[in-house]
Motif scaffolding. Structure first.
Motif, mmCIF file in Angstrom:
data_model
loop_
_atom_site.group_PDB
_atom_site.id
_atom_site.type_symbol
_atom_site.label_atom_id
_atom_site.label_comp_id
_atom_site.label_asym_id
_atom_site.label_seq_id
_atom_site.Cartn_x
_atom_site.Cartn_y
_atom_site.Cartn_z
ATOM 1 N N MET A 17 67.088 48.021 30.401
ATOM 2 C CA MET A 17 65.985 48.774 30.568
ATOM 3 C C MET A 17 65.362 48.922 31.630
ATOM 4 O O MET A 17 64.829 47.777 32.123
ATOM 5 C CB MET A 17 65.275 48.785 29.299
ATOM 6 C CG MET A 17 64.057 49.785 29.215
ATOM 7 S SD MET A 17 64.794 51.419 28.943
ATOM 8 C CE MET A 17 65.651 51.112 27.457
ATOM 9 N N ASP A 18 65.260 49.812 32.339
ATOM 10 C CA ASP A 18 64.523 49.734 33.681
ATOM 11 C C ASP A 18 63.178 50.231 33.487
ATOM 12 O O ASP A 18 62.659 51.407 33.202
ATOM 13 C CB ASP A 18 64.987 50.664 34.761
ATOM 14 C CG ASP A 18 64.504 50.527 36.198
ATOM 15 O OD1 ASP A 18 63.203 50.600 36.195
ATOM 16 O OD2 ASP A 18 65.193 50.404 37.198
ATOM 17 N N ILE A 19 62.237 49.059 33.673
ATOM 18 C CA ILE A 19 60.730 49.704 33.193
ATOM 19 C C ILE A 19 60.071 50.449 34.054
ATOM 20 O O ILE A 19 59.262 51.364 33.951
ATOM 21 C CB ILE A 19 60.011 48.200 33.175
ATOM 22 C CG1 ILE A 19 60.538 47.287 32.372
ATOM 23 C CG2 ILE A 19 58.407 48.548 33.072
ATOM 24 C CD1 ILE A 19 60.062 45.814 32.315
ATOM 25 N N LEU A 20 60.451 50.467 35.506
ATOM 26 C CA LEU A 20 60.017 51.376 36.336
ATOM 27 C C LEU A 20 60.415 53.095 35.945
ATOM 28 O O LEU A 20 59.651 53.845 36.138
ATOM 29 C CB LEU A 20 60.568 51.155 38.062
ATOM 30 C CG LEU A 20 59.546 50.221 38.683
ATOM 31 C CD1 LEU A 20 60.352 49.933 39.842
ATOM 32 C CD2 LEU A 20 58.460 50.713 39.119
ATOM 33 N N SER A 21 61.478 52.992 35.517
ATOM 34 C CA SER A 21 62.114 54.308 35.191
ATOM 35 C C SER A 21 61.308 54.918 33.996
ATOM 36 O O SER A 21 60.784 56.182 34.103
ATOM 37 C CB SER A 21 63.764 54.428 35.022
ATOM 38 O OG SER A 21 64.341 53.966 35.868
ATOM 39 N N ASP A 22 60.985 53.995 33.084
ATOM 40 C CA ASP A 22 60.052 54.592 32.130
ATOM 41 C C ASP A 22 58.689 54.842 32.408
ATOM 42 O O ASP A 22 58.156 55.924 31.694
ATOM 43 C CB ASP A 22 60.120 53.146 30.954
ATOM 44 C CG ASP A 22 61.388 53.149 30.026
ATOM 45 O OD1 ASP A 22 62.291 53.907 30.163
ATOM 46 O OD2 ASP A 22 61.427 52.241 29.000
ATOM 47 N N GLN A 61 48.389 62.523 35.681
ATOM 48 C CA GLN A 61 47.375 61.169 36.091
ATOM 49 C C GLN A 61 46.530 61.047 35.075
ATOM 50 O O GLN A 61 46.143 59.727 34.819
ATOM 51 C CB GLN A 61 46.706 61.898 37.231
ATOM 52 C CG GLN A 61 47.511 61.840 38.146
ATOM 53 C CD GLN A 61 48.137 60.811 39.008
ATOM 54 O OE1 GLN A 61 48.047 59.620 38.525
ATOM 55 N NE2 GLN A 61 49.116 61.034 40.107
ATOM 56 N N SER A 62 46.489 61.465 33.748
ATOM 57 C CA SER A 62 45.422 61.264 32.531
ATOM 58 C C SER A 62 45.978 60.204 31.962
ATOM 59 O O SER A 62 45.095 59.543 31.356
ATOM 60 C CB SER A 62 45.307 62.693 31.679
ATOM 61 O OG SER A 62 46.605 62.747 31.009
ATOM 62 N N ARG A 63 47.230 60.080 31.755
ATOM 63 C CA ARG A 63 47.592 58.673 31.100
ATOM 64 C C ARG A 63 48.639 57.925 32.247
ATOM 65 O O ARG A 63 49.798 57.822 31.669
ATOM 66 C CB ARG A 63 48.028 58.776 29.794
ATOM 67 C CG ARG A 63 48.411 57.927 28.915
ATOM 68 C CD ARG A 63 48.735 58.200 27.552
ATOM 69 N NE ARG A 63 48.613 56.922 26.711
ATOM 70 C CZ ARG A 63 47.774 56.214 26.009
ATOM 71 N NH1 ARG A 63 46.678 56.687 26.288
ATOM 72 N NH2 ARG A 63 48.137 55.351 25.295
ATOM 73 N N ALA A 64 48.228 57.497 33.160
ATOM 74 C CA ALA A 64 48.991 56.816 34.162
ATOM 75 C C ALA A 64 49.353 55.405 33.596
ATOM 76 O O ALA A 64 48.615 54.850 33.276
ATOM 77 C CB ALA A 64 48.330 56.600 35.548
ATOM 78 N N HIS A 65 50.822 55.222 33.598
ATOM 79 C CA HIS A 65 51.189 53.713 33.460
ATOM 80 C C HIS A 65 50.306 52.782 34.628
ATOM 81 O O HIS A 65 50.301 52.995 35.665
ATOM 82 C CB HIS A 65 52.650 53.745 33.584
ATOM 83 C CG HIS A 65 53.151 52.351 32.952
ATOM 84 N ND1 HIS A 65 53.142 51.161 33.685
ATOM 85 C CD2 HIS A 65 53.916 52.188 31.852
ATOM 86 C CE1 HIS A 65 53.824 50.179 33.056
ATOM 87 N NE2 HIS A 65 54.220 50.799 31.888
ATOM 88 N N PRO A 66 50.013 51.566 33.946
ATOM 89 C CA PRO A 66 49.317 50.765 34.971
ATOM 90 C C PRO A 66 50.041 50.239 35.978
ATOM 91 O O PRO A 66 49.671 49.914 37.084
ATOM 92 C CB PRO A 66 48.989 49.478 33.807
ATOM 93 C CG PRO A 66 49.858 49.681 32.773
ATOM 94 C CD PRO A 66 49.937 51.198 32.535
ATOM 95 N N LEU A 67 51.435 50.210 35.893
ATOM 96 C CA LEU A 67 52.324 50.011 37.089
ATOM 97 C C LEU A 67 51.881 50.924 38.133
ATOM 98 O O LEU A 67 52.422 50.346 39.387
ATOM 99 C CB LEU A 67 53.821 49.774 36.454
ATOM 100 C CG LEU A 67 54.723 49.380 37.450
ATOM 101 C CD1 LEU A 67 56.061 48.774 36.505
ATOM 102 C CD2 LEU A 67 55.277 50.436 38.330
ATOM 103 N N LEU A 68 51.668 52.407 37.838
ATOM 104 C CA LEU A 68 51.721 53.218 38.953
ATOM 105 C C LEU A 68 50.169 53.329 39.216
ATOM 106 O O LEU A 68 49.708 53.664 40.549
ATOM 107 C CB LEU A 68 52.228 54.458 38.469
ATOM 108 C CG LEU A 68 53.603 54.600 38.145
ATOM 109 C CD1 LEU A 68 53.983 55.837 37.681
ATOM 110 C CD2 LEU A 68 54.394 53.993 39.111
ATOM 111 N N SER A 69 49.317 52.710 38.258
ATOM 112 C CA SER A 69 47.733 52.829 38.786
ATOM 113 C C SER A 69 47.469 51.927 39.730
ATOM 114 O O SER A 69 46.505 52.140 40.402
ATOM 115 C CB SER A 69 47.187 52.849 37.379
ATOM 116 O OG SER A 69 47.076 53.556 36.224
ATOM 117 N N GLU A 70 48.053 50.577 39.917
ATOM 118 C CA GLU A 70 47.863 49.852 40.701
ATOM 119 C C GLU A 70 48.300 50.037 42.292
ATOM 120 O O GLU A 70 48.098 49.373 43.284
ATOM 121 C CB GLU A 70 48.199 48.478 40.337
ATOM 122 C CG GLU A 70 49.527 48.217 40.418
ATOM 123 C CD GLU A 70 50.083 46.826 40.151
ATOM 124 O OE1 GLU A 70 49.274 45.916 39.305
ATOM 125 O OE2 GLU A 70 51.061 46.175 40.479
#
Length: 291
Positions: free
Chosen positions: A1-6, A106-115
Protein backbone atom coordinates in the motif's frame (compact mmCIF):
# COMPACT_ATOMS: atom_id res chain seq x y z
CA UNK A 1 0.00 0.00 0.00
CA UNK A 2 1.51 3.31 -1.08
CA UNK A 3 0.75 5.93 1.58
CA UNK A 4 1.72 8.78 -0.75
CA UNK A 5 -0.76 7.54 -3.35
CA UNK A 6 -3.50 7.37 -0.73
CA UNK A 7 -2.72 10.89 0.49
CA UNK A 8 -2.92 12.30 -3.02
CA UNK A 9 -6.08 10.35 -3.90
CA UNK A 10 -7.81 11.69 -0.78
CA UNK A 11 -7.27 15.27 -1.96
CA UNK A 12 -7.62 15.07 -5.73
CA UNK A 13 -10.81 16.20 -7.44
CA UNK A 14 -11.62 16.66 -11.08
CA UNK A 15 -9.29 15.88 -13.97
CA UNK A 16 -5.68 17.13 -14.15
CA UNK A 17 -4.45 18.76 -17.33
CA UNK A 18 -1.11 19.37 -18.99
CA UNK A 19 0.40 21.00 -22.06
CA UNK A 20 3.69 21.37 -23.88
CA UNK A 21 4.56 25.00 -24.63
CA UNK A 22 7.23 26.54 -26.86
CA UNK A 23 7.97 30.27 -26.54
CA UNK A 24 10.65 32.72 -27.59
CA UNK A 25 12.02 35.63 -25.62
CA UNK A 26 10.73 38.04 -24.64
CA UNK A 27 7.80 36.28 -22.97
CA UNK A 28 5.91 36.38 -19.68
CA UNK A 29 2.93 34.48 -18.26
CA UNK A 30 1.13 34.77 -14.94
CA UNK A 31 -0.87 32.19 -13.01
CA UNK A 32 -3.37 33.35 -10.36
CA UNK A 33 -3.86 31.66 -7.02
CA UNK A 34 -6.21 28.67 -7.15
CA UNK A 35 -7.34 25.61 -5.23
CA UNK A 36 -4.88 23.20 -6.66
CA UNK A 37 -1.28 22.48 -7.50
CA UNK A 38 0.89 22.99 -10.56
CA UNK A 39 4.22 22.06 -12.05
CA UNK A 40 6.68 23.19 -14.70
CA UNK A 41 9.44 21.15 -16.35
CA UNK A 42 12.07 22.92 -18.46
CA UNK A 43 12.75 20.84 -21.57
CA UNK A 44 14.77 23.48 -23.42
CA UNK A 45 16.18 26.92 -22.56
CA UNK A 46 15.78 28.52 -19.16
CA UNK A 47 12.99 30.13 -17.13
CA UNK A 48 12.55 32.57 -14.27
CA UNK A 49 9.77 31.61 -11.86
CA UNK A 50 8.57 34.45 -9.63
CA UNK A 51 6.17 33.52 -6.81
CA UNK A 52 3.80 36.13 -5.39
CA UNK A 53 5.44 35.35 -2.06
CA UNK A 54 9.18 34.77 -2.17
CA UNK A 55 12.24 35.33 -4.32
CA UNK A 56 12.52 34.50 -8.06
CA UNK A 57 14.00 31.10 -8.95
CA UNK A 58 16.12 30.40 -12.02
CA UNK A 59 15.18 27.13 -13.73
CA UNK A 60 17.52 25.37 -16.15
CA UNK A 61 17.07 22.48 -18.59
CA UNK A 62 15.79 19.41 -16.78
CA UNK A 63 14.68 21.31 -13.67
CA UNK A 64 11.28 20.53 -12.21
CA UNK A 65 9.31 22.89 -9.99
CA UNK A 66 6.15 21.86 -8.15
CA UNK A 67 3.75 24.23 -6.40
CA UNK A 68 1.64 22.08 -4.04
CA UNK A 69 -0.68 24.94 -3.11
CA UNK A 70 -0.95 27.40 -5.97
CA UNK A 71 -0.55 30.82 -4.35
CA UNK A 72 0.06 32.53 -7.67
CA UNK A 73 3.25 32.92 -9.69
CA UNK A 74 4.72 34.15 -12.96
CA UNK A 75 7.17 32.59 -15.40
CA UNK A 76 9.14 34.28 -18.13
CA UNK A 77 12.54 35.01 -19.60
CA UNK A 78 13.11 37.59 -16.86
CA UNK A 79 12.01 37.64 -13.20
CA UNK A 80 9.04 39.66 -12.01
CA UNK A 81 5.27 39.89 -11.76
CA UNK A 82 3.05 42.32 -13.64
CA UNK A 83 5.45 42.67 -16.56
CA UNK A 84 4.14 43.68 -19.99
CA UNK A 85 6.40 41.95 -22.52
CA UNK A 86 5.89 42.78 -26.16
CA UNK A 87 7.16 40.61 -28.99
CA UNK A 88 10.12 41.94 -30.95
CA UNK A 89 11.10 41.51 -34.60
CA UNK A 90 14.14 39.57 -33.43
CA UNK A 91 12.94 36.90 -31.01
CA UNK A 92 15.53 35.53 -28.62
CA UNK A 93 16.12 32.19 -26.93
CA UNK A 94 13.57 29.42 -27.43
CA UNK A 95 12.16 27.82 -24.29
CA UNK A 96 10.15 24.61 -24.21
CA UNK A 97 8.12 23.78 -21.12
CA UNK A 98 6.00 20.90 -19.92
CA UNK A 99 3.34 22.33 -17.58
CA UNK A 100 0.40 20.90 -15.72
CA UNK A 101 -2.14 21.49 -12.98
CA UNK A 102 -4.12 19.41 -10.48
CA UNK A 103 -7.29 20.28 -8.58
CA UNK A 104 -6.83 19.49 -4.90
CA UNK A 105 -9.24 19.79 -2.00
CA UNK A 106 -7.15 21.88 0.38
CA UNK A 107 -9.93 21.95 3.00
CA UNK A 108 -8.83 18.55 4.29
CA UNK A 109 -5.24 18.22 3.17
CA UNK A 110 -3.40 15.11 4.28
CA UNK A 111 -0.71 16.12 6.80
CA UNK A 112 1.85 14.51 4.53
CA UNK A 113 1.07 17.19 1.92
CA UNK A 114 0.39 19.99 4.39
CA UNK A 115 4.02 20.01 5.51
CA UNK A 116 5.33 20.57 1.96
CA UNK A 117 6.89 23.98 1.22
CA UNK A 118 5.06 26.36 -1.11
CA UNK A 119 7.63 25.69 -3.85
CA UNK A 120 9.50 22.45 -4.47
CA UNK A 121 12.47 22.86 -6.82
CA UNK A 122 14.05 19.64 -8.07
CA UNK A 123 17.19 20.58 -10.03
CA UNK A 124 18.31 18.29 -12.84
CA UNK A 125 20.96 15.89 -11.57
CA UNK A 126 22.41 12.99 -13.51
CA UNK A 127 21.22 9.69 -12.11
CA UNK A 128 18.74 11.25 -9.65
CA UNK A 129 15.03 10.35 -9.61
CA UNK A 130 14.94 8.07 -12.68
CA UNK A 131 11.25 7.22 -12.15
CA UNK A 132 10.32 10.91 -12.20
CA UNK A 133 12.38 11.49 -15.35
CA UNK A 134 10.75 8.49 -16.99
CA UNK A 135 7.26 9.79 -16.22
CA UNK A 136 8.19 13.21 -17.64
CA UNK A 137 9.48 11.62 -20.84
CA UNK A 138 6.33 9.52 -21.28
CA UNK A 139 4.03 12.48 -20.64
CA UNK A 140 5.98 14.65 -23.08
CA UNK A 141 5.76 11.91 -25.71
CA UNK A 142 1.99 11.57 -25.32
CA UNK A 143 1.46 15.34 -25.54
CA UNK A 144 3.60 15.50 -28.67
CA UNK A 145 1.86 12.61 -30.44
CA UNK A 146 -1.76 12.82 -29.26
CA UNK A 147 -2.98 15.65 -27.03
CA UNK A 148 -6.25 13.75 -26.47
CA UNK A 149 -4.55 10.51 -25.46
CA UNK A 150 -6.29 8.59 -22.71
CA UNK A 151 -2.87 7.94 -21.18
CA UNK A 152 -2.30 11.59 -20.21
CA UNK A 153 -4.54 11.55 -17.12
CA UNK A 154 -2.96 8.41 -15.61
CA UNK A 155 0.52 9.71 -16.46
CA UNK A 156 -0.22 12.98 -14.65
CA UNK A 157 -1.32 11.00 -11.60
CA UNK A 158 1.92 9.00 -11.70
CA UNK A 159 3.97 12.16 -12.22
CA UNK A 160 2.47 13.77 -9.12
CA UNK A 161 3.32 10.69 -7.08
CA UNK A 162 6.92 10.65 -8.34
CA UNK A 163 7.30 14.37 -7.67
CA UNK A 164 6.41 13.82 -4.04
CA UNK A 165 8.58 10.72 -3.74
CA UNK A 166 11.54 12.63 -5.17
CA UNK A 167 11.13 15.48 -2.70
CA UNK A 168 10.76 13.20 0.31
CA UNK A 169 13.75 11.12 -0.81
CA UNK A 170 15.87 14.28 -0.74
CA UNK A 171 14.85 15.30 2.76
CA UNK A 172 17.23 14.76 5.69
CA UNK A 173 16.28 12.27 8.37
CA UNK A 174 14.60 13.63 11.48
CA UNK A 175 10.97 14.21 12.31
CA UNK A 176 7.96 14.72 10.09
CA UNK A 177 6.50 12.57 7.35
CA UNK A 178 9.83 12.12 5.61
CA UNK A 179 11.09 10.36 8.72
CA UNK A 180 7.81 8.46 9.15
CA UNK A 181 8.00 7.04 5.63
CA UNK A 182 11.60 5.95 6.15
CA UNK A 183 11.10 4.48 9.64
CA UNK A 184 10.36 0.76 9.07
CA UNK A 185 8.27 0.45 12.24
CA UNK A 186 6.15 3.57 11.76
CA UNK A 187 5.81 2.86 8.04
CA UNK A 188 4.55 -0.66 8.78
CA UNK A 189 1.87 0.73 11.10
CA UNK A 190 0.81 3.35 8.55
CA UNK A 191 0.61 0.68 5.87
CA UNK A 192 -1.61 -1.42 8.12
CA UNK A 193 -3.97 1.51 8.71
CA UNK A 194 -4.17 2.34 5.01
CA UNK A 195 -4.48 -1.30 3.99
CA UNK A 196 -7.46 -1.94 6.27
CA UNK A 197 -8.78 1.24 7.92
CA UNK A 198 -11.90 -0.57 9.15
CA UNK A 199 -9.96 -3.08 11.24
CA UNK A 200 -10.34 -2.74 15.04
CA UNK A 201 -6.89 -1.25 15.46
CA UNK A 202 -5.53 -0.45 18.90
CA UNK A 203 -2.19 1.06 19.85
CA UNK A 204 -1.14 -2.41 20.95
CA UNK A 205 -2.12 -4.15 17.70
CA UNK A 206 -0.49 -1.43 15.62
CA UNK A 207 2.61 -1.81 17.75
CA UNK A 208 2.62 -5.51 16.89
CA UNK A 209 2.49 -4.58 13.19
CA UNK A 210 5.46 -2.28 13.83
CA UNK A 211 7.34 -4.90 15.80
CA UNK A 212 7.54 -2.67 18.88
CA UNK A 213 6.10 -2.61 22.37
CA UNK A 214 2.97 -0.51 22.86
CA UNK A 215 4.74 2.34 24.66
CA UNK A 216 7.78 2.50 22.38
CA UNK A 217 5.60 2.40 19.28
CA UNK A 218 3.23 5.13 20.52
CA UNK A 219 6.15 7.39 21.34
CA UNK A 220 7.93 6.86 18.01
CA UNK A 221 4.76 7.23 15.95
CA UNK A 222 3.76 10.46 17.67
CA UNK A 223 7.27 11.90 17.41
CA UNK A 224 7.48 11.37 13.65
CA UNK A 225 3.91 11.68 12.39
CA UNK A 226 3.05 14.50 14.77
CA UNK A 227 -0.08 12.93 16.20
CA UNK A 228 -0.95 9.85 18.24
CA UNK A 229 -1.73 6.59 16.39
CA UNK A 230 -5.43 6.56 17.32
CA UNK A 231 -5.81 10.21 16.37
CA UNK A 232 -4.34 9.57 12.92
CA UNK A 233 -6.50 6.45 12.50
CA UNK A 234 -9.66 8.43 13.27
CA UNK A 235 -8.62 11.28 10.96
CA UNK A 236 -7.96 8.90 8.09
CA UNK A 237 -11.21 7.01 8.61
CA UNK A 238 -13.21 10.24 8.60
CA UNK A 239 -11.37 11.47 5.50
CA UNK A 240 -12.31 8.30 3.63
CA UNK A 241 -15.87 8.49 4.92
CA UNK A 242 -16.24 12.08 3.73
CA UNK A 243 -14.99 11.10 0.29
CA UNK A 244 -17.49 8.21 0.10
CA UNK A 245 -20.31 10.52 1.16
CA UNK A 246 -19.30 13.05 -1.46
CA UNK A 247 -18.56 10.75 -4.38
CA UNK A 248 -20.82 7.70 -3.93
CA UNK A 249 -24.40 6.74 -3.16
CA UNK A 250 -23.34 4.12 -0.61
CA UNK A 251 -25.70 3.61 2.30
CA UNK A 252 -24.69 5.17 5.61
CA UNK A 253 -24.52 1.69 7.12
CA UNK A 254 -21.99 0.61 4.48
CA UNK A 255 -19.86 3.72 4.96
CA UNK A 256 -19.93 3.19 8.72
CA UNK A 257 -18.69 -0.39 8.33
CA UNK A 258 -15.92 0.63 5.92
CA UNK A 259 -14.90 3.31 8.42
CA UNK A 260 -14.51 0.83 11.26
CA UNK A 261 -17.77 1.49 13.14
CA UNK A 262 -20.20 -1.20 14.19
CA UNK A 263 -23.23 1.09 14.20
CA UNK A 264 -24.51 4.03 12.18
CA UNK A 265 -25.06 5.95 15.41
CA UNK A 266 -21.44 5.63 16.55
CA UNK A 267 -20.23 6.58 13.09
CA UNK A 268 -22.56 9.59 12.85
CA UNK A 269 -21.43 10.84 16.25
CA UNK A 270 -17.75 10.50 15.32
CA UNK A 271 -18.33 12.18 11.96
CA UNK A 272 -20.15 15.11 13.53
CA UNK A 273 -17.33 15.61 16.03
CA UNK A 274 -14.87 15.75 13.13
CA UNK A 275 -16.83 17.89 10.65
CA UNK A 276 -19.36 19.71 12.78
CA UNK A 277 -22.30 18.37 10.73
CA UNK A 278 -24.12 15.05 10.47
CA UNK A 279 -23.14 12.70 7.60
CA UNK A 280 -26.45 13.22 5.80
CA UNK A 281 -26.13 17.01 5.92
CA UNK A 282 -22.55 16.75 4.69
CA UNK A 283 -23.61 14.57 1.76
CA UNK A 284 -26.33 17.03 0.76
CA UNK A 285 -23.98 20.03 0.77
CA UNK A 286 -20.70 18.50 -0.50
CA UNK A 287 -19.74 19.02 -4.11
CA UNK A 288 -19.19 15.66 -5.87
CA UNK A 289 -16.00 14.99 -7.74
CA UNK A 290 -16.06 16.18 -11.33
CA UNK A 291 -15.49 13.27 -13.68
Amino acid sequence: MDILSDAVAAMRVGIPHSNRTEVRAPWHREFPAQDGAGFHVVLQGSVWLTPTQGEPIRLQVGDVVFLPRELGHAIGDTPGIGIDRQATTQPGETTVLLCGAYRLDQSRAHPLLSELPDIIHLPARIGRHPALRGAIDLLGYELDTDADSGAIGPLLAVLLLYLLRAWYDDQPTGTGWGAALRDPAVHAALQAIHRDPAAPWTVKSLGIEAGLSRSVFAQRFTATVGTAPQSYLTWWRMTLAARMLRDTDALLRVIAEKSGYTSEYAFAAAFKREFGVAPGRYRNTAVPEVA
